[in-house]
Design a protein around this motif. Structure first.
Motif, PDB file in Angstrom:
ATOM      1  N   GLN A 102       0.843  -1.198   0.000  1.00  0.00           N
ATOM      2  CA  GLN A 102       0.000   0.000   0.000  1.00  0.00           C
ATOM      3  C   GLN A 102       0.877   1.247   0.000  1.00  0.00           C
ATOM      4  OE1 GLN A 102      -2.920   0.059   3.136  1.00  0.00           O
ATOM      5  NE2 GLN A 102      -4.068   1.711   2.174  1.00  0.00           N
ATOM      6  N   TYR A 103       0.544   2.195  -0.885  1.00  0.00           N
ATOM      7  CA  TYR A 103       1.286   3.455  -0.919  1.00  0.00           C
ATOM      8  C   TYR A 103       0.388   4.656  -0.620  1.00  0.00           C
ATOM      9  CZ  TYR A 103      -0.437   4.376  -5.688  1.00  0.00           C
ATOM     10  OH  TYR A 103      -1.219   4.607  -6.793  1.00  0.00           O
ATOM     11  N   SER A 104      -0.928   4.448  -0.523  1.00  0.00           N
ATOM     12  CA  SER A 104      -1.850   5.524  -0.188  1.00  0.00           C
ATOM     13  C   SER A 104      -2.990   4.950   0.646  1.00  0.00           C
ATOM     14  CB  SER A 104      -2.410   6.162  -1.460  1.00  0.00           C
ATOM     15  OG  SER A 104      -3.436   7.087  -1.161  1.00  0.00           O
ATOM     16  N   GLU A 105      -3.345   5.660   1.716  1.00  0.00           N
ATOM     17  CA  GLU A 105      -4.450   5.208   2.566  1.00  0.00           C
ATOM     18  C   GLU A 105      -5.790   5.767   2.113  1.00  0.00           C
ATOM     19  OE1 GLU A 105      -3.944   5.321   6.789  1.00  0.00           O
ATOM     20  OE2 GLU A 105      -1.810   4.854   6.613  1.00  0.00           O
ATOM     21  N   HIS A 106      -5.809   7.021   1.631  1.00  0.00           N
ATOM     22  CA  HIS A 106      -7.061   7.666   1.232  1.00  0.00           C
ATOM     23  C   HIS A 106      -6.918   8.220  -0.173  1.00  0.00           C
ATOM     24  CE1 HIS A 106      -8.507   7.240   5.303  1.00  0.00           C
ATOM     25  NE2 HIS A 106      -7.393   7.816   5.743  1.00  0.00           N
ATOM     26  N   PRO A 107      -7.426   7.577  -1.188  1.00  0.00           N
ATOM     27  CA  PRO A 107      -8.037   6.252  -1.158  1.00  0.00           C
ATOM     28  C   PRO A 107      -6.968   5.172  -1.097  1.00  0.00           C
ATOM     29  CG  PRO A 107      -7.989   7.049  -3.406  1.00  0.00           C
ATOM     30  CD  PRO A 107      -7.413   8.148  -2.541  1.00  0.00           C
ATOM     31  N   PRO A 108      -7.338   3.962  -0.693  1.00  0.00           N
ATOM     32  CA  PRO A 108      -6.341   2.884  -0.649  1.00  0.00           C
ATOM     33  C   PRO A 108      -5.799   2.596  -2.053  1.00  0.00           C
ATOM     34  CG  PRO A 108      -8.438   2.176   0.316  1.00  0.00           C
ATOM     35  CD  PRO A 108      -8.647   3.527  -0.269  1.00  0.00           C
ATOM     36  N   ARG A 109      -4.498   2.657  -2.194  1.00  0.00           N
ATOM     37  CA  ARG A 109      -3.828   2.375  -3.468  1.00  0.00           C
ATOM     38  C   ARG A 109      -2.629   1.490  -3.187  1.00  0.00           C
ATOM     39  NH1 ARG A 109      -7.518   4.169  -6.754  1.00  0.00           N
ATOM     40  NH2 ARG A 109      -7.794   6.397  -6.939  1.00  0.00           N
ATOM     41  N   TYR A 110      -2.329   0.629  -4.179  1.00  0.00           N
ATOM     42  CA  TYR A 110      -1.263  -0.354  -3.983  1.00  0.00           C
ATOM     43  C   TYR A 110      -0.285  -0.336  -5.149  1.00  0.00           C
ATOM     44  CZ  TYR A 110      -4.431  -2.076  -0.444  1.00  0.00           C
ATOM     45  OH  TYR A 110      -5.243  -2.165   0.651  1.00  0.00           O
ATOM     46  N   GLU A 111       0.920  -0.735  -4.845  1.00  0.00           N
ATOM     47  CA  GLU A 111       1.940  -1.002  -5.850  1.00  0.00           C
ATOM     48  C   GLU A 111       2.250  -2.494  -5.790  1.00  0.00           C
ATOM     49  OE1 GLU A 111       4.658   2.959  -6.226  1.00  0.00           O
ATOM     50  OE2 GLU A 111       5.301   1.442  -4.782  1.00  0.00           O
ATOM     51  N   TYR A 112       2.793  -3.009  -6.879  1.00  0.00           N
ATOM     52  CA  TYR A 112       3.148  -4.422  -6.981  1.00  0.00           C
ATOM     53  C   TYR A 112       4.637  -4.523  -7.253  1.00  0.00           C
ATOM     54  CZ  TYR A 112      -1.852  -4.762  -7.165  1.00  0.00           C
ATOM     55  OH  TYR A 112      -3.181  -4.650  -6.850  1.00  0.00           O
ATOM     56  N   HIS A 113       5.289  -5.425  -6.533  1.00  0.00           N
ATOM     57  CA  HIS A 113       6.735  -5.597  -6.654  1.00  0.00           C
ATOM     58  C   HIS A 113       7.061  -7.077  -6.754  1.00  0.00           C
ATOM     59  CE1 HIS A 113       7.743  -1.401  -5.682  1.00  0.00           C
ATOM     60  NE2 HIS A 113       6.620  -1.452  -4.997  1.00  0.00           N
ATOM     61  N   LEU A 114       8.161  -7.372  -7.435  1.00  0.00           N
ATOM     62  CA  LEU A 114       8.633  -8.758  -7.531  1.00  0.00           C
ATOM     63  C   LEU A 114       9.144  -9.221  -6.173  1.00  0.00           C
ATOM     64  CD1 LEU A 114      10.684  -8.523 -10.839  1.00  0.00           C
ATOM     65  CD2 LEU A 114       8.429  -9.552 -10.548  1.00  0.00           C
TER      66      LEU A 114
END
Length: 153
Positions: free
Chosen positions: A71-83
Motif C-alpha cells: 500500500q502506498y496511499s491510505e485515502h483512497p487505498p492504493r497499492y503497488e506491486y513488486h517482484l
C-alpha cells in the motif's frame, strides 16, 4: 495400447510453472514490473489488460508468491506491486524469452536493448554453472525423479 496401459502424465515442474505464468498478461505484467512500473494504472496501460482481468492476474501472481502488493496511499487505498525473490528469479526467463522473440518473431516492433551493469549489451543465454559453456540440445542428460519416462510398446 489400451487406455489402461497408457502411462499417466508425469509430474512436471515446467507444467507447474506454466500453471502460474501461462495465462495471458502474466508475463507482460512481470515484464513491466521488471522494467520498474509498479502501479495498477501503469500496468493496465502498458499491458493493455482489461482492469478486471488484470486484477485477477495480479492476485494469482501474489498467491503464487511471485509478486507482493504494498500500500502506498491510505485515502483512497492504493497499492503497488513488486517482484518477490521468486519473481526476481524469473528475470533470466523473461530476458531469454525476449531474446528468443526478437530472433524468431517478425512483429516489426523496434527492439529494446539492454545493457548490463558492466556496460556490455546484454544477451542472456543458459550456461552450465560448472564449466560456463552454453547449454545446447544434446549437451545434457536427465536423471532422477520421473525422468526419463519408461514407455512400454
Amino acid at each position: 495400447m489400451s487406455p489402461e496401459s497408457l502411462p499417466s502424465p508425469r509430474p512436471c515442474s515446467m507444467s507447474d510453472a506454466l500453471a502460474v505464468l501461462g495465462d495471458s498478461y502474466s508475463l507482460p505484467l512481470l515484464r513491466e514490473l521488471f522494467y520498474g512500473f509498479h502501479r495498477f494504472s501503469d500496468l493496465a496501460t502498458l499491458t493493455g489488460a482489461p482492469r478486471t482481468l488484470l486484477t485477477g492476474r495480479l492476485r494469482k501472481l501474489e498467491d503464487a508468491g511471485v509478486i507482493v502488493r504494498r500500500q502506498y496511499s491510505e485515502h483512497p487505498p492504493r497499492y503497488e506491486y513488486h517482484l518477490t525473490e521468486a519473481g526476481a528469479d524469473l528475470i533470466p526467463v523473461i530476458l531469454t524469452l525476449k531474446e528468443w522473440g526478437e530472433r524468431h518473431t517478425g512483429d516489426g516492433v523496434a527492439k529494446a536493448v539492454f545493457r548490463h551493469s558492466c556496460g556490455a549489451e546484454l544477451h542472456p543465454q543458459a550456461t552450465c554453472s560448472q564449466c560456463h559453456r552454453e547449454i545446447r540440445p544434446g549437451d545434457f542428460e536427465v536423471m532422477g525423479g520421473t525422468h526419463p519416462p519408461v514407455l512400454h510398446a
